[in-house]
Motif scaffolding. Structure first.
Motif, PDB file in Angstrom:
ATOM      1  N   LYS A  60       0.766  -1.181  -0.037  1.00 57.04           N
ATOM      2  CA  LYS A  60      -0.136  -0.203  -0.057  1.00 57.04           C
ATOM      3  C   LYS A  60       0.913   1.183  -0.050  1.00 57.04           C
ATOM      4  N   ASP A  64      -4.007   5.038  -1.413  1.00 52.91           N
ATOM      5  CA  ASP A  64      -4.581   3.652  -0.952  1.00 52.91           C
ATOM      6  C   ASP A  64      -5.248   3.704   0.221  1.00 52.91           C
ATOM      7  N   VAL A  66      -6.977   1.785   3.474  1.00 51.87           N
ATOM      8  CA  VAL A  66      -6.692   0.675   4.444  1.00 51.87           C
ATOM      9  C   VAL A  66      -7.650   0.375   5.355  1.00 51.87           C
TER      10      VAL A  66
END
Length: 100
Positions: A60, A64, A66
């Motif tokens: 990542k 990105d 999460v």
């Protein structure tokens, strides 16, 4: 159940209940992602198996998304909290398990 919040160049250890939307959080190797959010800088490998069932960790980086409840396997990054911990995907899963 804690997180590391970065404010004005300082990093402080806080209870996850103190996380606010927009907080910058630091995630290091071995840390549990404390809230759903977006990577701001750095790169890290995230183990999402507890949430998604995916057996391989994913790389990542900036931009990105999460999920809370996943684990930083390697690397370090900063992330922005996009949801409160009680509104996270992980919290929803825990609630479903309790109801079951």
């Amino acid at each position: 159940r804690f997180a590391f919040r970065k404010t004005d160049g300082h990093i402080e250890k806080i209870d996850i209940q103190q996380i606010r939307v927009g907080d910058t959080l630091v995630v290091r190797t071995g840390d549990l992602i404390p809230a759903d959010g977006t990577i701001l800088d750095g790169t890290c490998e995230i183990d999402e198996s507890a949430i998604t069932g995916e057996p391989l960790a994913k790389q990542k980086g900036k931009g990105d998304f999460v999920l809370s409840g996943t684990v930083g396997v390697s690397g370090a990054c900063s992330m922005r909290a996009d949801k409160l911990s009680k509104e996270s995907q992980y919290a929803k899963i825990i609630e479903l398990v309790r109801k079951a």
